[in-house]
Design an enzyme around this catalytic site. Structure first.
Site, PDB file in Angstrom:
ATOM      1  N   GLY A 203       1.513   1.581   3.407  1.00  0.00           N
ATOM      2  CA  GLY A 203       1.012   0.254   3.023  1.00  0.00           C
ATOM      3  C   GLY A 203       2.046  -0.518   2.234  1.00  0.00           C
ATOM      4  O   GLY A 203       3.228  -0.175   2.248  1.00  0.00           O
ATOM      5  N   ASN A 204       1.624  -1.562   1.559  1.00  0.00           N
ATOM      6  CA  ASN A 204       2.530  -2.324   0.695  1.00  0.00           C
ATOM      7  C   ASN A 204       1.743  -2.890  -0.484  1.00  0.00           C
ATOM      8  O   ASN A 204       0.532  -2.720  -0.567  1.00  0.00           O
ATOM      9  CB  ASN A 204       3.251  -3.423   1.490  1.00  0.00           C
ATOM     10  CG  ASN A 204       2.278  -4.393   2.123  1.00  0.00           C
ATOM     11  OD1 ASN A 204       1.572  -5.110   1.436  1.00  0.00           O
ATOM     12  ND2 ASN A 204       2.231  -4.400   3.456  1.00  0.00           N
ATOM     13  N   TYR A 205       2.438  -3.559  -1.382  1.00  0.00           N
ATOM     14  CA  TYR A 205       1.827  -3.981  -2.646  1.00  0.00           C
ATOM     15  C   TYR A 205       1.031  -5.280  -2.572  1.00  0.00           C
ATOM     16  O   TYR A 205       0.560  -5.773  -3.591  1.00  0.00           O
ATOM     17  CB  TYR A 205       2.909  -4.152  -3.715  1.00  0.00           C
ATOM     18  CG  TYR A 205       3.564  -2.866  -4.125  1.00  0.00           C
ATOM     19  CD1 TYR A 205       2.824  -1.858  -4.720  1.00  0.00           C
ATOM     20  CD2 TYR A 205       4.926  -2.666  -3.920  1.00  0.00           C
ATOM     21  CE1 TYR A 205       3.431  -0.667  -5.099  1.00  0.00           C
ATOM     22  CE2 TYR A 205       5.541  -1.490  -4.310  1.00  0.00           C
ATOM     23  CZ  TYR A 205       4.789  -0.494  -4.897  1.00  0.00           C
ATOM     24  OH  TYR A 205       5.369   0.672  -5.278  1.00  0.00           O
TER      25      TYR A 205
END
Ligand code: C5P
Length: 398
Positions: free
Chosen positions: A209-211
């Site tokens: 995923g990412n932030y």
């Protein structure tokens, strides 16, 4: 016109006209608004908080702290929450405090922290209304951009006849509705917005995923909806909630699901704003069982995801607008301009990780908007709500 989804802070100060504020709250709520009452201490002498909280379904805010547990009431949060602050009735004393920044009660601190437009409906005796200080204060308040709902002439509580009577709740409601109708600059438009991260599954318990928090996309969705647009919000896994009834939310997890939903919705829309931080790659294989720890290295093969923006760019018809985002760590402008061409965008919103307070997770953002001719406009660091407003004004309203 309904007030569906509108957040209104109703400020009540200590005038006999405070009894009319109950009808006003009721009318606003019946029109669809959510109402939060903020009262001055003397307002409570004229109408009880119990009556008002029963009408609004929300506890009345009046003190800086809750007496029994010391909870602090944040006037700053109310300032961010509201679409409108309406102070009705506003006494001569409250006008003076607002005009001069005398922040000694919750109503005035809320007023001074207010991000939304403010309407003021004065109520007082005719001599007080005629006093030069009242006129000077009203002029000052107008010069701050506040909207004054002039009092009516008629019989006053003192039995004297003259100007000073608070405008009737039905007429105040009319002013409020007209005000919001003017702001309906996107009425009749349908807008697709992608937001948040995507999660690319590795096994039943892990993902790539990412932030991205989704905050920018949600601010855009709320702002488009409050301007009258029908919004389709395709959103990856985030913890945010949507409240506005004009927002149809489609929750997805992976880039592939976001692609499917976006491609299906795009043809019937007028514009798409692609704010999501879509994963560029996904694991080639998804394991049905949790991957066990083994000795030595573990390699994952990643395969590219579809580029949603580029796909919509290919599908784009005459009259449809496509707005993309670019988050770059280097050669920002050159890379952003390349993306406009590659994805057939009309505008790209550039946000940089180099600016403090901007980007993932923050409540603020600092952006530049570049159009397809390469013309760039830079904006200041602002709340994501205000950035959303700038983006809409710059791309959709032109
Ligand atoms: O190429 P890059 O990922 O930097 O482009 C960013 C823009 O493209 C954003 O508007 C993002 O939402 C969109 N995008 C997309 N699908 C992808 C990758 C990016 O829609 N697979």
């Amino acid at each position: 016109m309904t007030l569906q989804g509108k957040h209104i802070v109703l400020g009540i100060s200590g005038s006999i006209a405070a009894y009319k504020a109950a009808s006003l709250a009721r009318l606003l709520i019946k029109s669809g608004a959510e109402v939060q009452i903020v009262m001055t201490p003397s307002g409570k002498e004229f109408i009880t908080p119990v009556t008002l909280s029963a009408l609004t379904g929300k506890p009345v805010v009046s003190e800086f702290f809750t007496a029994n547990d010391g909870t602090w009431h944040s006037h700053v949060d109310l300032g961010q929450w509201a679409d409108l602050m309406l102070i009705a009735p506003a006494t001569a004393s409250s006008l003076g405090k607002m005009a001069n920044g005398v922040a000694d009660n919750m109503l005035i601190t809320t007023y001074m922290s207010m991000k939304a437009p403010v309407m003021i409906a004065p109520a007082m005796d005719l001599d007080m209304f005629a006093h030069p200080s009242t006129h000077r204060n009203l002029d000052l308040l107008r010069s701050y951009g506040n909207i004054i709902i002039e009092p009516a002439a008629g019989e006053l509580a003192s039995h004297l006849i003259g100007k000073g009577r608070m405008e009737e709740p039905e007429n105040i409601l009319k002013v409020v509705k007209e005000f919001f109708a003017e702001k309906q600059t996107l009425a009749g438009k349908k807008i697709l917005i992608t937001a948040g991260p995507t999660h690319e599954k590795i096994d039943p318990v892990r993902f790539i995923g990412n932030y991205s928090s989704g905050k920018m996309g949600f601010a855009l969705a709320e702002e488009c909806a409050s301007r009258g647009a029908e919004v389709i919000l395709v959103v990856g896994p985030v913890s945010l909630k949507t409240a506005h009834p004009n927002i149809k939310r489609i929750d997805v997890e992976s880039a592939e699901e976001m692609y499917q939903a976006s491609v299906e919705e795009f043809p019937t829309t007028d514009a798409a704003i692609l704010c999501a931080a879509v994963a560029d790659y996904r694991p080639a294989e998804q394991y049905n069982e949790k991957v066990k720890r083994e000795k030595g290295d573990l390699s994952l093969t990643l395969v590219p995801n579809k580029d949603i923006a580029a796909s919509l760019g290919k599908m784009k018809k005459e009259g449809q607008l496509l707005v993309g985002f670019a988050l770059e760590t280097n050669n920002e402008e050159a890379n952003a301009i390349k993306k406009i061409e590659k994805k057939n965008l009309d505008y790209i919103v550039l946000n940089s990780l180099n600016d403090s307070g901007a980007g993932f997770q923050y409540d603020t953002n600092k952006v530049s908007i570049i159009n397809k001719n390469g013309v760039r406009k830079d904006f200041e660091l602002k709340s994501k709500k205000d950035v959303a407003s700038d983006i809409i004004n710059e791309t959709l309203i032109k």
